[in-house]
Design a protein around this motif. Structure first.
Motif, short mmCIF file in Angstrom:
data_model
loop_
_atom_site.label_atom_id
_atom_site.label_comp_id
_atom_site.label_asym_id
_atom_site.label_seq_id
_atom_site.Cartn_x
_atom_site.Cartn_y
_atom_site.Cartn_z
N ILE A 140 0.83 -1.21 0.00
CA ILE A 140 0.00 0.00 0.00
C ILE A 140 0.86 1.25 0.00
O ILE A 140 0.58 2.24 -0.67
CB ILE A 140 -0.96 -0.02 1.20
N VAL A 141 1.97 1.20 0.76
CA VAL A 141 2.89 2.34 0.80
C VAL A 141 3.50 2.59 -0.56
O VAL A 141 3.65 3.73 -1.01
CB VAL A 141 3.98 2.12 1.87
N LYS A 142 3.86 1.54 -1.27
CA LYS A 142 4.45 1.69 -2.60
C LYS A 142 3.46 2.34 -3.58
O LYS A 142 3.85 3.19 -4.39
CB LYS A 142 4.89 0.34 -3.12
N VAL A 143 2.21 1.93 -3.49
CA VAL A 143 1.19 2.51 -4.39
C VAL A 143 0.93 3.97 -4.02
O VAL A 143 0.86 4.87 -4.88
CB VAL A 143 -0.10 1.69 -4.33
N GLY A 144 0.77 4.23 -2.71
CA GLY A 144 0.50 5.60 -2.27
C GLY A 144 1.65 6.54 -2.52
O GLY A 144 1.45 7.76 -2.73
N ALA A 145 2.88 6.04 -2.52
CA ALA A 145 4.04 6.90 -2.75
C ALA A 145 4.02 7.51 -4.14
O ALA A 145 4.48 8.63 -4.34
CB ALA A 145 5.31 6.08 -2.56
N GLY A 146 3.45 6.77 -5.08
CA GLY A 146 3.36 7.32 -6.43
C GLY A 146 2.43 8.52 -6.49
O GLY A 146 2.68 9.50 -7.19
N VAL A 147 1.30 8.46 -5.75
CA VAL A 147 0.36 9.57 -5.74
C VAL A 147 0.98 10.78 -5.08
O VAL A 147 0.81 11.93 -5.52
CB VAL A 147 -0.94 9.15 -5.02
N TRP B 98 6.40 -8.66 -13.06
CA TRP B 98 5.09 -8.13 -13.42
C TRP B 98 4.65 -7.06 -12.43
O TRP B 98 3.99 -6.08 -12.79
CB TRP B 98 4.05 -9.26 -13.49
N ALA B 99 5.03 -7.22 -11.15
CA ALA B 99 4.68 -6.21 -10.16
C ALA B 99 5.45 -4.92 -10.40
O ALA B 99 4.94 -3.80 -10.19
CB ALA B 99 4.92 -6.74 -8.76
N ARG B 100 6.72 -5.07 -10.82
CA ARG B 100 7.50 -3.88 -11.13
C ARG B 100 6.87 -3.08 -12.29
O ARG B 100 6.79 -1.85 -12.26
CB ARG B 100 8.93 -4.29 -11.50
N VAL B 101 6.43 -3.84 -13.35
CA VAL B 101 5.78 -3.17 -14.49
C VAL B 101 4.48 -2.50 -14.04
O VAL B 101 4.15 -1.36 -14.43
CB VAL B 101 5.51 -4.19 -15.61
N TRP B 102 3.72 -3.20 -13.20
CA TRP B 102 2.46 -2.64 -12.68
C TRP B 102 2.74 -1.31 -11.97
O TRP B 102 2.11 -0.29 -12.24
CB TRP B 102 1.86 -3.66 -11.71
N LEU B 103 3.68 -1.29 -11.04
CA LEU B 103 3.98 -0.08 -10.28
C LEU B 103 4.57 1.02 -11.16
O LEU B 103 4.31 2.21 -10.95
CB LEU B 103 4.95 -0.42 -9.15
N CYS B 104 5.36 0.62 -12.15
CA CYS B 104 5.97 1.62 -13.04
C CYS B 104 4.90 2.42 -13.77
O CYS B 104 4.94 3.66 -13.80
CB CYS B 104 6.91 0.92 -14.02
N THR C 27 -4.31 2.14 -17.37
CA THR C 27 -4.97 0.95 -17.90
C THR C 27 -4.05 0.20 -18.87
O THR C 27 -4.00 -1.04 -18.87
CB THR C 27 -6.27 1.36 -18.62
N CYS C 28 -3.33 0.96 -19.68
CA CYS C 28 -2.37 0.32 -20.59
C CYS C 28 -1.30 -0.43 -19.80
O CYS C 28 -0.88 -1.54 -20.16
CB CYS C 28 -1.75 1.38 -21.49
N GLY C 29 -0.84 0.18 -18.69
CA GLY C 29 0.16 -0.48 -17.84
C GLY C 29 -0.36 -1.76 -17.22
O GLY C 29 0.38 -2.75 -17.08
N LEU C 30 -1.66 -1.75 -16.87
CA LEU C 30 -2.25 -2.98 -16.33
C LEU C 30 -2.20 -4.10 -17.36
O LEU C 30 -1.92 -5.26 -17.05
CB LEU C 30 -3.70 -2.72 -15.89
N GLY C 31 -2.47 -3.76 -18.61
CA GLY C 31 -2.41 -4.79 -19.65
C GLY C 31 -1.02 -5.33 -19.85
O GLY C 31 -0.82 -6.55 -20.01
N ILE C 32 -0.04 -4.42 -19.85
CA ILE C 32 1.35 -4.87 -20.04
C ILE C 32 1.81 -5.72 -18.86
O ILE C 32 2.46 -6.78 -19.03
CB ILE C 32 2.27 -3.65 -20.23
N SER C 33 1.47 -5.27 -17.65
CA SER C 33 1.88 -6.06 -16.48
C SER C 33 1.19 -7.42 -16.46
O SER C 33 1.76 -8.41 -15.99
CB SER C 33 1.56 -5.29 -15.20
N ALA C 34 -0.04 -7.47 -17.01
CA ALA C 34 -0.73 -8.76 -17.10
C ALA C 34 0.00 -9.70 -18.05
O ALA C 34 0.13 -10.92 -17.79
CB ALA C 34 -2.17 -8.55 -17.56
N LEU C 35 0.52 -9.15 -19.15
CA LEU C 35 1.29 -9.98 -20.07
C LEU C 35 2.58 -10.48 -19.42
O LEU C 35 3.00 -11.63 -19.60
CB LEU C 35 1.60 -9.19 -21.34
#
Length: 609
Positions: A368-375, A388-394, A583-591
């Motif tokens: 949660i901290v990693k996600v909130g840090a981006g905001v 895949w998690a790194r791509v998601w967070l990126c 949303t595009c990042g979610l697709g790439i991280s899913a791949l």
């Protein structure tokens, strides 16, 4: 002796009768030939309406084969008596669609008096054909009803060298002959179909020179920036423009400071008031104030082409700025705040859940901290996370950077510029608001036009309209007092409203809506419409008139600074690119996740082999 006298008288009557009949027949042939040349020559493309008295109808009827077979135009006819008793549409009796041709033996003064009693008769072009040499053509041409027409051509039978011919003339009432007499009748010479073969040959301009005449202006010098008082004299943009026309056309003018009844000009109980009444019955020639071109005025008066057009505008009290304590919330709309919060929670919970199920990572708070840090645009350390998690967070951090940057920029604007709540900017928004409408009642037709409007918003404004009578000392004090309370919007012409805003020091607490009730022109003329039609149109295209208009509008030229605006809130649609990026990042991280998942499944199989 008595018998001889009777015999002589009888013989004289026989001679007179014998000589009259051939002369009438000869006249008839000349009339037939001349009128045929007229309608087949310069009037061949005009829609004609023949008005004939009873004697003229016996001599010539406009039903000849050639007249009826004219390829372009149509031909109507009627007698004087029948024309007065039957209703005809307005386009037949006024304007330039139809050219009336009045043919008569006896002077048509009764017809002209009847036509002059109303406003329906106002043809642009008029042809008069007099079949009697004894008629007074000067008196006919000088009749006020005849002088309504912009272009006049007259023919009258005369005797020359024992033959009947037609003399052509027009009317130049502003010009004078060598004896100083007005050229009410200005002869062209005898009719010659070769000399009058074109329409412009029989309809020359009648007001190219006014011969030093003085015109009386129906004006009200309280119409800034067009007319206003300075050092006891009436001046303004319209006065300067009209002075240029006067110098060009050789006339002077006298300016009226205000109408006698202190009304602008509207119909009350079937009668014109204000400057319109001055034009109609008080001896004034021209009105140069700002007038709206409505149907009633167009029916009874002539207008030039307007060189400047604007509408009625609304001045409204500026709402107070929003409170300072919650300015941190202003940059985003409620929908945008909801989207940011919802997307942050969704990313944090979904990422923590996937890491727990796939990798068995129990540290939910760290995710949660990693996600909130981006905001919040804070740096974090990412160790031992799957690719895949790194791509998601990126991709999430990239979207968060865009959103937070937009918020920061907007926040700076809100902290330095006052923010205002949404205010009415259109007629529909004003009609839907709690604000009522106020107008000074100086005889303007706008209140009645609002009440009769079929537009729902305008009709609603009419229900909320309040009026106060015109007060010489301070006509707008009541309206501005209501404006300061925030209960009313003041309705007035756009330029004059800007002038009032500056003069009454309302610039800091009021604004003028962009939306206007459109329609209006500046110059309006009485019976001399043709004199200024061309010159006013020409001035409208010249740099000198633009300079006059800019100079006259100097008092209200700073109105652009009066529109004090705070920053608008950022809507979800304005930042949808950041969410599409996420949303595009979610697709790439899913791949990437799928690739890692398949790689893990395949690794044990390879070891066994």
């Amino acid at each position: 002796m008595a018998g001889f006298t009777l015999l002589f008288a009888f013989y004289f009557c026989l001679l007179a009768g014998a000589s009259f009949v051939p002369r009438f027949e000869n006249n008839g042939e000349v009339i037939q030939e001349t009128l045929t040349q007229l309608v087949s020559g310069p009037l061949r493309e005009d829609n004609l309406f023949f008005l004939m008295d009873s004697k003229a109808e016996r001599v010539w009827r406009p039903t000849s084969t050639y007249v009826l077979q004219r390829p372009v135009a149509s031909t109507l006819s009627s007698t004087h008596d029948r024309f007065l008793s039957e209703p005809y549409p307005r386009w037949v009796t006024s304007g330039s669609v139809v050219t009336p041709v009045v043919v008569f033996f006896e002077e048509p003064l009764v017809l002209l008096d009847a036509l002059g009693a109303g406003h329906a008769w106002d043809p642009t072009h008029l042809v008069l054909v007099c079949l009697s040499a004894e008629a007074n053509m000067t008196r006919i041409l000088g009749h006020p009803t005849v002088q309504r027409s912009e272009f006049i051509f007259a023919l009258q039978t005369v005797r020359r060298n024992g033959a009947t011919v037609f003399e052509a003339s027009t009317s130049l009432p502003m010009n004078k002959d060598s004896r100083g007499r007005s050229l009410v009748k200005s002869p062209f010479g005898l009719w010659d179909p070769r000399a009058f073969s074109k329409r412009r040959n029989i309809f020359p301009p009648r007001f190219s020179n006014f011969g030093g005449q003085e015109l009386a202006l129906a004006t009200w010098c309280d119409d800034t920036p067009y007319l206003y008082t300075r050092d006891g004299e009436c001046t303004g943009a319209n006065v300067e423009a009209f002075r240029m026309i006067a110098n060009k056309l050789n006339f002077s003018f006298d300016i009226q400071m205000e109408p006698a009844d202190q009304n602008w000009g509207s119909i009350e109980n079937g009668t014109w008031t204000g400057m319109m009444a001055d034009l109609e019955r008080n001896g004034k020639h021209i009105a140069i104030n700002y007038f709206l071109l409505n149907s009633d005025r167009a029916r009874d008066f002539d207008f030039t082409y307007p060189y400047h057009v604007e509408g009625f505008a609304f001045m409204i009290h500026l709402p107070p700025p929003l409170p300072n304590w919650n300015r941190v919330l202003y940059p985003f709309s409620a929908g945008m705040w909801g989207a940011v919060i919802a997307s942050t929670c969704l990313v944090a919970t979904s990422l923590a859940f996937l890491l727990y199920r796939v990798d068995g990572a129990p540290d939910v708070s760290s995710t949660i901290v990693k996600v909130g840090a981006g905001v919040l645009r804070q740096s974090v350390v990412v160790r031992c996370s799957p690719e895949w998690a790194r791509v998601w967070l990126c991709w999430w951090w990239l979207a968060a950077i865009i959103i937070s940057t937009a918020y920061t920029g907007k926040l700076i604007a809100f902290l330095t510029v006052p923010a205002y709540p949404k205010r009415p900017e259109t007629v529909q928004e004003l009609a839907d608001s709690h604000i009522r409408l106020w107008i000074c009642d100086y005889g303007n037709f706008v209140p009645s036009a609002l009440k009769s409007s079929s537009h729902p918003a305008l009709a609603r404004l009419a229900d909320k309209l309040d009026m106060d009578p015109y007060d010489n000392d301070d006509p707008y004090s009541t309206g501005f007092a209501r404006l300061r309370k925030g209960t009313h919007a003041v309705l007035e012409t756009f330029s004059y409203l800007g002038y009032l805003q500056l003069q009454t020091n309302l610039s800091d607490i009021s604004y003028i809506m962009k939306s206007q009730v459109r329609g209006g022109g500046v110059l309006q003329l009485g019976q001399l419409q043709g004199a200024f039609l061309l010159w006013t149109c020409g001035l409208g295209k010249s740099l000198c008139l633009r300079h006059i208009e800019a100079t006259g509008s100097e008092l209200s030229s700073s109105r652009g600074s009066l529109y004090v605006r705070g920053g608008g809130v950022l809507q979800l649609g304005q930042l949808q690119g950041a969410f599409l990026l996420w949303t595009c990042g979610l697709g790439i991280s899913a791949l990437v996740f799928l690739a890692e998942f398949l790689a893990d499944r395949c690794r044990p199989l390879s070891t066994g082999e």
